[in-house]
Motif scaffolding. Structure first.
Motif, PDB file in Angstrom:
ATOM      1  N   THR A 135     -52.213   9.520-105.599  1.00 63.56           N
ATOM      2  CA  THR A 135     -53.486   9.854-106.245  1.00 63.56           C
ATOM      3  C   THR A 135     -54.585  10.059-105.211  1.00 63.56           C
ATOM      4  N   GLN A 136     -54.260   9.789-103.950  1.00 63.32           N
ATOM      5  CA  GLN A 136     -55.246   9.902-102.872  1.00 63.32           C
ATOM      6  C   GLN A 136     -54.483  10.046-101.554  1.00 63.32           C
ATOM      7  N   THR A 137     -55.169  10.502-100.521  1.00 68.55           N
ATOM      8  CA  THR A 137     -54.513  10.592 -99.210  1.00 68.55           C
ATOM      9  C   THR A 137     -54.570   9.261 -98.470  1.00 68.55           C
ATOM     10  N   SER A 138     -55.240   8.261 -99.046  1.00 66.29           N
ATOM     11  CA  SER A 138     -55.376   6.961 -98.365  1.00 66.29           C
ATOM     12  C   SER A 138     -54.046   6.296 -97.986  1.00 66.29           C
ATOM     13  N   PRO A 139     -52.936   6.463 -98.756  1.00 63.98           N
ATOM     14  CA  PRO A 139     -51.689   5.814 -98.317  1.00 63.98           C
ATOM     15  C   PRO A 139     -51.212   6.273 -96.941  1.00 63.98           C
ATOM     16  N   VAL A 140     -51.684   7.434 -96.464  1.00 63.19           N
ATOM     17  CA  VAL A 140     -51.310   7.849 -95.110  1.00 63.19           C
ATOM     18  C   VAL A 140     -51.857   6.844 -94.094  1.00 63.19           C
ATOM     19  N   GLN A 141     -53.023   6.261 -94.393  1.00 63.90           N
ATOM     20  CA  GLN A 141     -53.573   5.195 -93.532  1.00 63.90           C
ATOM     21  C   GLN A 141     -52.554   4.077 -93.372  1.00 63.90           C
ATOM     22  N   VAL A 142     -52.010   3.666 -94.522  1.00 62.27           N
ATOM     23  CA  VAL A 142     -51.078   2.539 -94.534  1.00 62.27           C
ATOM     24  C   VAL A 142     -49.843   2.862 -93.701  1.00 62.27           C
ATOM     25  N   TYR A 178     -52.700  14.043-106.728  1.00 57.93           N
ATOM     26  CA  TYR A 178     -52.478  14.345-108.147  1.00 57.93           C
ATOM     27  C   TYR A 178     -53.088  13.267-109.036  1.00 57.93           C
ATOM     28  N   ARG A 179     -53.766  13.713-110.084  1.00 56.56           N
ATOM     29  CA  ARG A 179     -54.267  12.763-111.077  1.00 56.56           C
ATOM     30  C   ARG A 179     -54.170  13.385-112.450  1.00 56.56           C
ATOM     31  N   ARG A 180     -54.012  12.537-113.465  1.00 60.95           N
ATOM     32  CA  ARG A 180     -53.939  13.056-114.828  1.00 60.95           C
ATOM     33  C   ARG A 180     -55.324  13.463-115.311  1.00 60.95           C
ATOM     34  N   HIS A 238     -57.104  18.747-103.445  1.00 62.48           N
ATOM     35  CA  HIS A 238     -56.904  18.449-102.019  1.00 62.48           C
ATOM     36  C   HIS A 238     -57.907  17.410-101.530  1.00 62.48           C
ATOM     37  N   GLN A 239     -57.412  16.535-100.678  1.00 61.09           N
ATOM     38  CA  GLN A 239     -58.308  15.551-100.059  1.00 61.09           C
ATOM     39  C   GLN A 239     -58.086  15.553 -98.562  1.00 61.09           C
ATOM     40  N   MET A 240     -59.034  14.960 -97.871  1.00 58.87           N
ATOM     41  CA  MET A 240     -58.815  14.700 -96.458  1.00 58.87           C
ATOM     42  C   MET A 240     -59.276  13.292 -96.127  1.00 58.87           C
ATOM     43  N   GLU A 241     -58.371  12.582 -95.461  1.00 56.19           N
ATOM     44  CA  GLU A 241     -58.590  11.193 -95.130  1.00 56.19           C
ATOM     45  C   GLU A 241     -58.865  11.063 -93.637  1.00 56.19           C
ATOM     46  N   GLY A 242     -59.770  10.201 -93.286  1.00 55.18           N
ATOM     47  CA  GLY A 242     -59.956   9.913 -91.862  1.00 55.18           C
ATOM     48  C   GLY A 242     -59.814   8.414 -91.649  1.00 55.18           C
ATOM     49  N   PHE A 261     -60.238  -0.739-100.763  1.00 53.67           N
ATOM     50  CA  PHE A 261     -59.638  -0.883 -99.425  1.00 53.67           C
ATOM     51  C   PHE A 261     -60.666  -0.896 -98.304  1.00 53.67           C
ATOM     52  N   THR A 262     -61.957  -0.808 -98.654  1.00 54.93           N
ATOM     53  CA  THR A 262     -62.997  -0.905 -97.621  1.00 54.93           C
ATOM     54  C   THR A 262     -64.029  -1.946 -98.029  1.00 54.93           C
ATOM     55  N   GLU A 263     -64.619  -2.587 -97.033  1.00 54.34           N
ATOM     56  CA  GLU A 263     -65.640  -3.610 -97.282  1.00 54.34           C
ATOM     57  C   GLU A 263     -66.541  -3.725 -96.059  1.00 54.34           C
ATOM     58  N   ALA A 276     -68.344  12.323 -99.881  1.00 50.25           N
ATOM     59  CA  ALA A 276     -67.219  11.539 -99.363  1.00 50.25           C
ATOM     60  C   ALA A 276     -67.364  10.079 -99.750  1.00 50.25           C
ATOM     61  N   GLY A 277     -66.235   9.388 -99.743  1.00 43.12           N
ATOM     62  CA  GLY A 277     -66.238   7.938 -99.856  1.00 43.12           C
ATOM     63  C   GLY A 277     -65.880   7.407 -98.476  1.00 43.12           C
ATOM     64  N   ALA A 278     -66.385   6.226 -98.136  1.00 43.35           N
ATOM     65  CA  ALA A 278     -66.096   5.710 -96.796  1.00 43.35           C
ATOM     66  C   ALA A 278     -66.335   4.203 -96.771  1.00 43.35           C
ATOM     67  N   PHE A 304     -62.913   1.986 -89.500  1.00 45.53           N
ATOM     68  CA  PHE A 304     -63.597   2.620 -90.634  1.00 45.53           C
ATOM     69  C   PHE A 304     -62.730   3.750 -91.156  1.00 45.53           C
ATOM     70  N   ALA A 305     -62.960   4.091 -92.428  1.00 45.82           N
ATOM     71  CA  ALA A 305     -62.163   5.147 -93.057  1.00 45.82           C
ATOM     72  C   ALA A 305     -63.089   5.996 -93.905  1.00 45.82           C
ATOM     73  N   PHE A 306     -62.671   7.202 -94.148  1.00 41.87           N
ATOM     74  CA  PHE A 306     -63.428   8.075 -95.051  1.00 41.87           C
ATOM     75  C   PHE A 306     -62.474   9.036 -95.732  1.00 41.87           C
ATOM     76  N   GLY A 307     -62.879   9.494 -96.911  1.00 41.34           N
ATOM     77  CA  GLY A 307     -62.038  10.429 -97.645  1.00 41.34           C
ATOM     78  C   GLY A 307     -62.925  11.389 -98.408  1.00 41.34           C
TER      79      GLY A 307
HETATM   80  N1  DAH Z   1     -59.341   7.483-101.635  1.00 38.07           N
HETATM   81  C1  DAH Z   1     -60.669   7.574-102.215  1.00 38.07           C
HETATM   82  C2  DAH Z   1     -60.633   8.408-103.495  1.00 38.07           C
HETATM   83  O1  DAH Z   1     -59.677   9.094-103.700  1.00 38.07           O
HETATM   84  C3  DAH Z   1     -61.631   8.206-101.250  1.00 38.07           C
HETATM   85  C4  DAH Z   1     -61.926   7.279-100.116  1.00 38.07           C
HETATM   86  C5  DAH Z   1     -62.963   6.366-100.194  1.00 38.07           C
HETATM   87  C6  DAH Z   1     -61.178   7.299 -98.967  1.00 38.07           C
HETATM   88  C7  DAH Z   1     -63.279   5.518 -99.177  1.00 38.07           C
HETATM   89  C8  DAH Z   1     -61.448   6.419 -97.928  1.00 38.07           C
HETATM   90  C9  DAH Z   1     -62.514   5.530 -98.045  1.00 38.07           C
HETATM   91  O2  DAH Z   1     -60.752   6.420 -96.796  1.00 38.07           O
HETATM   92  O3  DAH Z   1     -62.790   4.694 -97.022  1.00 38.07           O
HETATM   93  O4  DAH Z   1     -61.553   8.353-104.253  1.00 38.07           O
END
Ligand code: DAH
Length: 336
Positions: free
Chosen positions: A172-179, A198-200, A212-216, A255-257, A279-281, A302-305
């Motif tokens: 549902t997000q590219t964040s699992p690539v972080q993991v 993908y999301r419903r 499409h998303q991009m994760e950092g 997953f961020t704080e 973006a979220g971060a 730090f992470a962002f998406g």
């Molecule tokens: N994965 C989040 C979403 O799909 C977006 C996101 C938020 C990614 C914060 C991140 C983050 O890496 O730190 O809504």
């Protein structure tokens, strides 16, 4: 020599000239009917020997006949030359001197263009590109990202589960690539992971079940919120223009704080300055670092998406998300 004789001579010459099927046959007919030994040439040569009262008549008729024969020769020569040229062109169908058939040039899809620009900005900062599977385990997509069981995102009404298995899903997000990356390597880690998620969701002008998303992700010693903010400011200025400002608004991500929404300045349609949430971060939650085997006492990250489609819509002024996925060439050709 009588007039009917001349008429016959002319008649035969014209018939043979018209019947000539090649330039060689035509040349033979020319020699036979206008050469020095031809009846016509002999007639013309004999005029001087005719009785004076016949000379004028026969001379005139003979000259007319000669002109008709020459005219017929010229016409037939042109016809046969044209035919032979056509045949030669057909034989060697490839004439390298002719201009070629035009090939329409392809172009990169607008989403691909934006994705590559985003990648380039981060590659220049020392990030590397990473990738992960689109069919994920629930552990990578949710559990390891500090998203507890019972969280609404984990419900089958929001997420596509695969083969009816509760542990196998479309990410549902590219964040699992972080993991996946943090499990495999130790800091320093600087990665960018673009991809499809993908999301419903029902399809409309701003939603699609596939987007499409991009994760950092940056994990290193001594990283702080200041690094996150500087990176986001640089990223959005490079992507959307150096006049942009950013605003970090408190938000929540599991997953961020702390977590923030990254808002980017723009001028709205009434010409007034406004903020767009792009973006979220946040600072990677120590729980996430620990569940991936990284020492959270030593390292911070730090992470962002962000959503690629949304940024491409803004970037190119596209009013409807569906245009990106319909493959209508009239739309796509505008990005060539
Ligand atoms: N994965 C989040 C979403 O799909 C977006 C996101 C938020 C990614 C914060 C991140 C983050 O890496 O730190 O809504």
């Amino acid at each position: 020599m009588t007039d009917p004789d001349l008429a016959n001579i002319q008649e035969r010459a014209l018939a043979e000239i018209r019947a000539a099927a090649t330039l060689a046959e035509l040349e033979a007919a020319r020699v036979a009917h206008t050469g020095r030994r031809s009846p016509l040439a002999e007639t013309l040569a004999g005029i001087g020997g005719l009785p004076p009262d016949r000379r004028g008549v026969v001379g005139k008729a003979a000259n007319l006949a000669r002109r008709a024969v020459e005219q017929a020769l010229a016409t037939r020569t042109e016809e046969l030359e044209a035919e032979e040229m056509g045949a030669a062109l057909e034989r060697d169908a490839t004439d390298v001197t002719l201009p070629g058939d035009p090939h329409p040039l392809g172009a990169l899809h607008p989403i691909t263009q934006v994705r590559q620009e985003m990648e380039d900005i981060l590659l220049a900062l020392g990030y590397r590109i990473s990738d992960g599977p689109e069919v994920e385990t629930e552990w990578h997509n949710f559990t390891a990202l500090n998203t507890p069981a019972g969280h609404p995102a984990r419900s089958p009404s929001d997420t596509f589960f695969v083969d009816g298995r509760p542990d196998r899903m479309l990410r549902t997000q590219t964040s699992p690539v972080q993991v996946r990356e943090m499990q495999q390597s130790q800091p320093p880690i600087y990665l960018v992971a673009p991809g499809v998620v993908y999301r419903r969701d029902d399809i409309d002008a701003t939603h699609s079940p596939m987007f499409h998303q991009m994760e950092g992700l940056a994990v290193d010693e001594g990283l702080t919120m200041a690094h996150l903010k500087g990176t986001m400011l640089h990223f959005f200025r490079e992507l959307l223009g150096s006049e942009r400002e950013i605003l970090l608004q408190p938000h929540f991500f599991p997953f961020t704080e702390p977590s923030v929404d990254v808002q980017v300045s723009y001028i709205d349609k009434n010409g007034r300055p406004a903020w767009l949430e792009l973006a979220g971060a946040g600072m990677v939650d120590p729980n996430v670092l620990e569940s991936c085997g990284i020492d959270s006492e030593r390292y911070t990250g730090f992470a962002f998406g962000c959503g690629l489609d949304r940024i491409a819509m803004i970037r190119f002024g596209v009013p409807d998300l569906r245009l990106f996925f319909e493959n209508d060439l009239r739309f796509l050709e505008q990005f060539a």
